[in-house]
Enzyme design. Sequence first.
Site, PDB file in Angstrom:
ATOM      1  N   ASP A  59       0.868  -1.166   0.000  1.00 36.44           N
ATOM      2  CA  ASP A  59       0.000   0.000   0.000  1.00 36.44           C
ATOM      3  C   ASP A  59       0.909   1.221   0.000  1.00 36.44           C
ATOM      4  O   ASP A  59       1.552   1.532   1.003  1.00 36.44           O
ATOM      5  CB  ASP A  59      -0.895  -0.015   1.245  1.00 36.44           C
ATOM      6  CG  ASP A  59      -1.797   1.208   1.342  1.00 36.44           C
ATOM      7  OD1 ASP A  59      -1.702   2.095   0.468  1.00 36.44           O
ATOM      8  OD2 ASP A  59      -2.603   1.278   2.297  1.00 36.44           O
ATOM      9  N   TYR A 161      -7.664  14.281 -10.071  1.00 34.32           N
ATOM     10  CA  TYR A 161      -6.672  13.503 -10.824  1.00 34.32           C
ATOM     11  C   TYR A 161      -5.590  14.408 -11.408  1.00 34.32           C
ATOM     12  O   TYR A 161      -4.398  14.135 -11.287  1.00 34.32           O
ATOM     13  CB  TYR A 161      -7.384  12.733 -11.930  1.00 34.32           C
ATOM     14  CG  TYR A 161      -6.478  11.815 -12.727  1.00 34.32           C
ATOM     15  CD1 TYR A 161      -5.983  10.645 -12.156  1.00 34.32           C
ATOM     16  CD2 TYR A 161      -6.139  12.110 -14.047  1.00 34.32           C
ATOM     17  CE1 TYR A 161      -5.162   9.793 -12.890  1.00 34.32           C
ATOM     18  CE2 TYR A 161      -5.324  11.269 -14.778  1.00 34.32           C
ATOM     19  CZ  TYR A 161      -4.832  10.111 -14.197  1.00 34.32           C
ATOM     20  OH  TYR A 161      -4.012   9.279 -14.918  1.00 34.32           O
ATOM     21  N   PHE A 194      -4.094   5.511 -22.899  1.00 33.11           N
ATOM     22  CA  PHE A 194      -3.537   4.183 -23.151  1.00 33.11           C
ATOM     23  C   PHE A 194      -4.605   3.108 -22.975  1.00 33.11           C
ATOM     24  O   PHE A 194      -5.567   3.283 -22.229  1.00 33.11           O
ATOM     25  CB  PHE A 194      -2.355   3.924 -22.209  1.00 33.11           C
ATOM     26  CG  PHE A 194      -1.038   4.401 -22.763  1.00 33.11           C
ATOM     27  CD1 PHE A 194      -0.021   3.506 -23.074  1.00 33.11           C
ATOM     28  CD2 PHE A 194      -0.816   5.750 -22.997  1.00 33.11           C
ATOM     29  CE1 PHE A 194       1.182   3.936 -23.601  1.00 33.11           C
ATOM     30  CE2 PHE A 194       0.383   6.199 -23.522  1.00 33.11           C
ATOM     31  CZ  PHE A 194       1.384   5.284 -23.837  1.00 33.11           C
TER      32      PHE A 194
END
Length: 255
Positions: A59, A161, A194
Amino acid sequence: MNVDQIVVLVTGAASGLGAASADRLHRCGARVILADVNEEGAREKALELGNGARSLRLDVTSEESAQEALENIVKTEGSLHAVINCAGILIGEKILGRDGVHDLGRFRRVIDVNLTGTFNMIRLAAQQMRQNEPNAEGERGVIVNTASIAAFEGQLGQSAYSASKAGIVGLTLPAARELAREGIRVCAIAPGIFDTAMIGGLPEKVRDALGAQVPFPSRLGKPDEYAATVQHIIENPILNGETIRLDGAMRMAAR
């Protein structure tokens, strides 16, 4: 660095760009450790690669988890030469949406995984890499971060983001400058659109439309093309402190 002589940790390796990077580096002879919070996915990918590839749960947002993983790698492999930071999440949400304002907890979560997680791995990996014997170029390690073209042309609903990826771009150069004294290089790759699981569930018509937005080649990026760039960064000692756009000359529109 010669890829066939190094130990590499790839985060987010259970799928997507991380899995492709692990695959290519393993084929080129590196000793690859695939790490992911999805422990089962990382294990399955390592078994698929075979021949010495192994996996562990990691993590990236946890200091304890990252430290334990890195110490385990150095103990079992003898050293760590490269870290490829591919762990990340994408949440789309508008600042002012139909159901209210952007959830602050979700914004923090994206920053925590994408940006803080990347910094966490840089600092703890560098701590291990500084103990390596330098090669002929004086190198002790290489760190490759994953940004995005959203860092430069974030679209509607990408505030969290884009902010996280812009942070990675901003982090890369000062990290490279600081770690230069240790013989550790730091670069970032900013991929465009992608063909990964993030868009894998979209209808083919939508995927084709996304690919058509790329000037040339007019298609989605292939994960192995990202992995090839990772390999080149590792092998080219003059590449340092740079964020490389990998997008076929695409510039994202507002929506």
